[in-house]
Design a protein around this motif. Structure first.
Motif, PDB file in Angstrom:
ATOM      1  N   ASN A 202     -60.815  20.191  22.303  1.00 25.04           N
ATOM      2  CA  ASN A 202     -61.504  19.484  21.513  1.00 25.04           C
ATOM      3  C   ASN A 202     -62.283  18.209  22.330  1.00 25.04           C
ATOM      4  O   ASN A 202     -61.745  17.303  22.904  1.00 25.04           O
ATOM      5  CB  ASN A 202     -60.757  18.610  20.430  1.00 25.04           C
ATOM      6  CG  ASN A 202     -60.175  19.555  19.407  1.00 25.04           C
ATOM      7  OD1 ASN A 202     -59.563  20.374  19.736  1.00 25.04           O
ATOM      8  ND2 ASN A 202     -60.689  19.133  18.076  1.00 25.04           N
TER       9      ASN A 202
ATOM     10  N   VAL B 200     -68.035  26.086  12.970  1.00 29.24           N
ATOM     11  CA  VAL B 200     -67.038  26.892  12.547  1.00 29.24           C
ATOM     12  C   VAL B 200     -67.294  27.298  10.960  1.00 29.24           C
ATOM     13  O   VAL B 200     -67.447  28.452  10.558  1.00 29.24           O
ATOM     14  CB  VAL B 200     -65.601  26.375  12.417  1.00 29.24           C
ATOM     15  CG1 VAL B 200     -64.585  27.084  11.785  1.00 29.24           C
ATOM     16  CG2 VAL B 200     -65.301  26.298  14.031  1.00 29.24           C
TER      17      VAL B 200
ATOM     18  N   LYS C 269     -72.571  26.360  16.925  1.00 32.44           N
ATOM     19  CA  LYS C 269     -71.081  26.073  17.232  1.00 32.44           C
ATOM     20  C   LYS C 269     -70.347  25.604  16.097  1.00 32.44           C
ATOM     21  O   LYS C 269     -69.171  24.960  16.173  1.00 32.44           O
ATOM     22  CB  LYS C 269     -70.966  25.126  18.226  1.00 32.44           C
ATOM     23  CG  LYS C 269     -71.916  23.832  18.002  1.00 32.44           C
ATOM     24  CD  LYS C 269     -71.480  22.931  19.039  1.00 32.44           C
ATOM     25  CE  LYS C 269     -71.846  21.501  18.817  1.00 32.44           C
ATOM     26  NZ  LYS C 269     -71.441  20.465  19.910  1.00 32.44           N
TER      27      LYS C 269
ATOM     28  N   PHE D 252     -69.752  16.191  13.145  1.00 34.18           N
ATOM     29  CA  PHE D 252     -69.064  17.504  12.612  1.00 34.18           C
ATOM     30  C   PHE D 252     -67.537  17.442  13.137  1.00 34.18           C
ATOM     31  O   PHE D 252     -66.803  18.299  12.837  1.00 34.18           O
ATOM     32  CB  PHE D 252     -69.707  18.679  13.228  1.00 34.18           C
ATOM     33  CG  PHE D 252     -70.984  18.842  12.850  1.00 34.18           C
ATOM     34  CD1 PHE D 252     -71.425  18.932  11.578  1.00 34.18           C
ATOM     35  CD2 PHE D 252     -72.031  18.615  13.733  1.00 34.18           C
ATOM     36  CE1 PHE D 252     -72.610  19.145  11.097  1.00 34.18           C
ATOM     37  CE2 PHE D 252     -73.385  18.900  13.486  1.00 34.18           C
ATOM     38  CZ  PHE D 252     -73.910  19.147  11.935  1.00 34.18           C
ATOM     39  N   ASN D 253     -67.241  16.528  13.830  1.00 33.49           N
ATOM     40  CA  ASN D 253     -66.051  16.430  14.332  1.00 33.49           C
ATOM     41  C   ASN D 253     -65.010  15.078  14.268  1.00 33.49           C
ATOM     42  O   ASN D 253     -65.819  14.129  13.793  1.00 33.49           O
ATOM     43  CB  ASN D 253     -65.732  16.751  16.029  1.00 33.49           C
ATOM     44  CG  ASN D 253     -66.393  17.909  16.234  1.00 33.49           C
ATOM     45  OD1 ASN D 253     -67.422  18.085  16.976  1.00 33.49           O
ATOM     46  ND2 ASN D 253     -65.591  19.215  16.209  1.00 33.49           N
TER      47      ASN D 253
ATOM     48  N   CYS E 109     -52.602  17.058  12.139  1.00 33.08           N
ATOM     49  CA  CYS E 109     -52.736  18.037  13.077  1.00 33.08           C
ATOM     50  C   CYS E 109     -53.015  17.415  14.351  1.00 33.08           C
ATOM     51  O   CYS E 109     -53.521  16.271  14.603  1.00 33.08           O
ATOM     52  CB  CYS E 109     -54.027  18.687  12.789  1.00 33.08           C
ATOM     53  SG  CYS E 109     -53.877  19.709  11.270  1.00 33.08           S
TER      54      CYS E 109
ATOM     55  N   TYR F 179     -67.192  32.234  13.932  1.00 37.98           N
ATOM     56  CA  TYR F 179     -67.758  31.227  15.436  1.00 37.98           C
ATOM     57  C   TYR F 179     -66.703  31.781  16.412  1.00 37.98           C
ATOM     58  O   TYR F 179     -66.976  32.106  17.528  1.00 37.98           O
ATOM     59  CB  TYR F 179     -67.377  29.894  14.916  1.00 37.98           C
ATOM     60  CG  TYR F 179     -67.688  29.274  16.283  1.00 37.98           C
ATOM     61  CD1 TYR F 179     -68.773  29.037  16.977  1.00 37.98           C
ATOM     62  CD2 TYR F 179     -66.377  28.612  16.789  1.00 37.98           C
ATOM     63  CE1 TYR F 179     -68.746  28.341  18.413  1.00 37.98           C
ATOM     64  CE2 TYR F 179     -66.202  27.902  18.060  1.00 37.98           C
ATOM     65  CZ  TYR F 179     -67.520  27.859  18.738  1.00 37.98           C
ATOM     66  OH  TYR F 179     -67.582  27.155  19.886  1.00 37.98           O
TER      67      TYR F 179
ATOM     68  N   VAL G 129     -53.841  13.562  14.437  1.00 39.00           N
ATOM     69  CA  VAL G 129     -54.976  12.746  14.036  1.00 39.00           C
ATOM     70  C   VAL G 129     -54.759  11.233  13.436  1.00 39.00           C
ATOM     71  O   VAL G 129     -55.569  10.335  13.734  1.00 39.00           O
ATOM     72  CB  VAL G 129     -55.283  13.446  12.373  1.00 39.00           C
ATOM     73  CG1 VAL G 129     -56.524  12.759  11.683  1.00 39.00           C
ATOM     74  CG2 VAL G 129     -56.022  14.815  12.659  1.00 39.00           C
TER      75      VAL G 129
ATOM     76  N   VAL H 235     -57.772  11.544   6.261  1.00 40.30           N
ATOM     77  CA  VAL H 235     -56.862  12.402   7.176  1.00 40.30           C
ATOM     78  C   VAL H 235     -56.753  13.876   6.253  1.00 40.30           C
ATOM     79  O   VAL H 235     -56.277  13.560   5.020  1.00 40.30           O
ATOM     80  CB  VAL H 235     -55.577  11.567   7.303  1.00 40.30           C
ATOM     81  CG1 VAL H 235     -54.441  12.825   7.710  1.00 40.30           C
ATOM     82  CG2 VAL H 235     -55.400  10.687   8.197  1.00 40.30           C
ATOM     83  N   PHE H 236     -57.420  14.814   6.791  1.00 44.29           N
ATOM     84  CA  PHE H 236     -57.289  16.128   6.233  1.00 44.29           C
ATOM     85  C   PHE H 236     -55.815  16.848   6.284  1.00 44.29           C
ATOM     86  O   PHE H 236     -55.349  17.693   6.899  1.00 44.29           O
ATOM     87  CB  PHE H 236     -58.276  17.250   6.768  1.00 44.29           C
ATOM     88  CG  PHE H 236     -59.696  16.613   6.612  1.00 44.29           C
ATOM     89  CD1 PHE H 236     -59.956  15.862   5.693  1.00 44.29           C
ATOM     90  CD2 PHE H 236     -60.524  17.199   7.468  1.00 44.29           C
ATOM     91  CE1 PHE H 236     -61.485  15.432   5.492  1.00 44.29           C
ATOM     92  CE2 PHE H 236     -61.857  16.873   7.523  1.00 44.29           C
ATOM     93  CZ  PHE H 236     -62.365  15.931   6.480  1.00 44.29           C
TER      94      PHE H 236
HETATM   95  C1  WQD Z   1     -59.832  17.783  14.644  1.00 48.81           C
HETATM   96  C2  WQD Z   1     -58.782  17.656  13.524  1.00 48.81           C
HETATM   97  C3  WQD Z   1     -58.901  18.064  11.137  1.00 48.81           C
HETATM   98  C4  WQD Z   1     -62.190  14.883  10.429  1.00 48.81           C
HETATM   99  C5  WQD Z   1     -63.259  22.217  15.913  1.00 48.81           C
HETATM  100  C6  WQD Z   1     -63.665  23.957  15.973  1.00 48.81           C
HETATM  101  C7  WQD Z   1     -63.583  24.369  17.547  1.00 48.81           C
HETATM  102  C8  WQD Z   1     -64.399  23.315  18.285  1.00 48.81           C
HETATM  103  C9  WQD Z   1     -64.195  21.724  18.096  1.00 48.81           C
HETATM  104  C10 WQD Z   1     -66.553  24.284  18.515  1.00 48.81           C
HETATM  105  C11 WQD Z   1     -58.473  18.621  12.477  1.00 48.81           C
HETATM  106  C12 WQD Z   1     -58.892  16.405  11.412  1.00 48.81           C
HETATM  107  C13 WQD Z   1     -61.277  15.871  11.004  1.00 48.81           C
HETATM  108  C14 WQD Z   1     -61.920  14.143   9.523  1.00 48.81           C
HETATM  109  C15 WQD Z   1     -59.493  14.527   9.585  1.00 48.81           C
HETATM  110  N1  WQD Z   1     -65.869  23.719  18.016  1.00 48.81           N
HETATM  111  N2  WQD Z   1     -59.887  15.732  10.702  1.00 48.81           N
HETATM  112  N3  WQD Z   1     -60.237  14.011   9.212  1.00 48.81           N
HETATM  113  O1  WQD Z   1     -61.297  21.647  13.929  1.00 48.81           O
HETATM  114  O2  WQD Z   1     -59.991  21.073  16.019  1.00 48.81           O
HETATM  115  O3  WQD Z   1     -62.005  22.236  16.031  1.00 48.81           O
HETATM  116  O4  WQD Z   1     -64.255  21.604  16.687  1.00 48.81           O
HETATM  117  O5  WQD Z   1     -67.217  24.168  19.328  1.00 48.81           O
HETATM  118  O6  WQD Z   1     -63.678  25.549  17.773  1.00 48.81           O
HETATM  119  O7  WQD Z   1     -62.589  24.504  15.423  1.00 48.81           O
HETATM  120  O8  WQD Z   1     -62.147  19.754  15.502  1.00 48.81           O
HETATM  121  O9  WQD Z   1     -62.737  17.443  15.178  1.00 48.81           O
HETATM  122  O10 WQD Z   1     -63.217  18.985  13.335  1.00 48.81           O
HETATM  123  O11 WQD Z   1     -61.010  18.057  13.785  1.00 48.81           O
HETATM  124  O12 WQD Z   1     -58.201  14.644   9.561  1.00 48.81           O
HETATM  125  O13 WQD Z   1     -62.635  13.146   8.920  1.00 48.81           O
HETATM  126  O14 WQD Z   1     -59.129  16.174  12.793  1.00 48.81           O
HETATM  127  O15 WQD Z   1     -58.373  18.619  10.111  1.00 48.81           O
HETATM  128  O16 WQD Z   1     -56.986  18.627  12.247  1.00 48.81           O
HETATM  129  P1  WQD Z   1     -61.107  21.010  15.175  1.00 48.81           P
HETATM  130  P2  WQD Z   1     -62.359  18.638  14.486  1.00 48.81           P
END
Ligand code: WQD
Length: 331
Positions: free
Chosen positions: A170, A79, A77, A185-186, A215, A141, A256, A203-204
């Motif tokens: 999410n 990406v 899972k 990872f999240n 986002c 993915y 975020v 904050v990305f």
């Molecule tokens: C959320 C937001 C980041 C970390 C992914 C997969 C999805 C599902 C869930 C699978 C984004 C921002 C993150 C940080 C940040 N996966 N961020 N600073 O990308 O929405 O979803 O995970 O099973 O398919 O795509 O989730 O939690 O990675 O990010 O600013 O330190 O937080 O850029 O906007 P995402 P995420």
């Protein structure tokens, strides 16, 4: 009913096992323990260690345990990893599903719930994503999840299998600290990790076309998500010939920046976030319409973002006790 829950030793799978057994269903876990943790499987729930690519082992598990329905969560899972390892992702997520479905149809198991993802939508250009929003996945993915939905639906039609594909938005939080996600990872665990290190959370990108420039996502408590599986499984068992595709989200967008503010409130840390460049491939806004699941299954999320952060934090400090010390020092 006896449900074979593949990936039942994983973060989401273990919550599904818990919700199913609490609802009075029998559960059997099937997991290769590549990322799953055997201790997450509760006493009294059998654990079969195996891959869904091993058709004979699946067939034996279905027969030995008198399985009458499958909830299939076992999958890769990440990406970013899927971009580097597409062959691995297609093998695990699509071929693993195909082999599983072959065993399921051969054993005439009548119900199949499939774990899908909002990643099937890619970069949706709508305020609320409905199940009719076009699916244009942006990663291998997401492609494997969409191909999986197609395979599940086609197999259901050809073999009289009742099916549901659940598109998770999410997922966050934990029903108990020991069931929390151990991966970083999240967003929520990534922020926890930075705070624990005494570093500012990242904050990305803050130049997205959203109200505060960061986002927006639809965060859903894993315990609510697990209840949606119970509702879907019961519907399939009660209504042969069902073919459902459902978003599982709360229908509420959280940015975020808002998320980091709320994490600071819960944890007591006050480190201001650092804005870093955009992460490639991030859609500005992905928020579910949760109308269809409400209409079809009378399911609605009970928990909010505060509940998700609080419960995720309890799980985090269980694994990282130093996080509390940092919190105390800073406070
Ligand atoms: C959320 C937001 C980041 C970390 C992914 C997969 C999805 C599902 C869930 C699978 C984004 C921002 C993150 C940080 C940040 N996966 N961020 N600073 O990308 O929405 O979803 O995970 O099973 O398919 O795509 O989730 O939690 O990675 O990010 O600013 O330190 O937080 O850029 O906007 P995402 P995420």
């Amino acid at each position: 009913m006896t449900w074979l829950i593949t990936g039942g030793a994983g973060y989401i799978g273990a919550h599904v096992v818990r919700a199913m057994t609490e609802a009075g269903e029998r559960a059997v876990v099937y997991d290769d323990l590549s990322t799953g943790i055997a201790e997450r499987v509760p006493d009294g729930v059998p654990l079969v260690v195996g891959s869904t690519l091993d058709g004979e082992r699946v067939a034996r598990a279905l027969k030995d345990h008198g399985v009458t329905g499958v909830v299939h969560l076992a999958a890769k899972k990440q990406v970013g990893e899927s971009v580097d390892l597409p062959l691995h992702y297609y093998r695990e997520n699509v071929e693993g599903l195909r082999v599983l479905l072959q065993a399921v149809t051969a054993a005439a198991v009548p119900s199949f719930v499939f774990s899908s993802s909002a990643a099937v939508y890619g970069m949706p250009d709508v305020n609320l994503v409905t199940e009719e929003t076009p699916c244009v996945p942006m990663s291998p993915y997401g492609e494997t999840k969409l191909a999986g939905e197609w395979l599940v639906r086609a197999t259901g039609r050809a073999h009289g299998l009742s099916t549901a594909s659940l598109r998770y938005f999410n997922v966050a939080g934990a029903a108990a600290p020991e069931l929390a996600d151990t991966g970083v990872f999240n967003l929520i665990p990534m922020v926890f990790e930075k705070l624990t290190e005494g570093a500012p959370p990242r904050v990305f990108g803050d130049d997205y076309p959203t109200p505060d420039g960061t986002c927006v996502r639809d965060y859903i408590h894993v315990a609510d998500l697990a209840e949606a599986h119970v509702a879907a499984a019961r519907r399939l068992a009660a209504a042969p010939g069902t073919d459902l595709t459902l978003n599982i989200g709360r229908g509420e967008g959280v940015s975020v920046r808002e998320m980091i503010d709320r994490i600071n409130e819960v944890t007591g840390y006050t480190l201001a976030p650092a804005v870093t460049p955009r992460r490639p491939g991030d859609p500005p806004r992905v928020v579910a319409s949760a109308d269809r699941i409400a209409a079809e299954l009378a399911w609605k999320a009970k928990y909010d973002v505060h509940d998700m952060i609080t419960s995720a934090w309890e799980g985090w400090v269980r694994l990282h006790p130093e996080a509390r010390r940092g919190q105390a020092q800073e406070g």
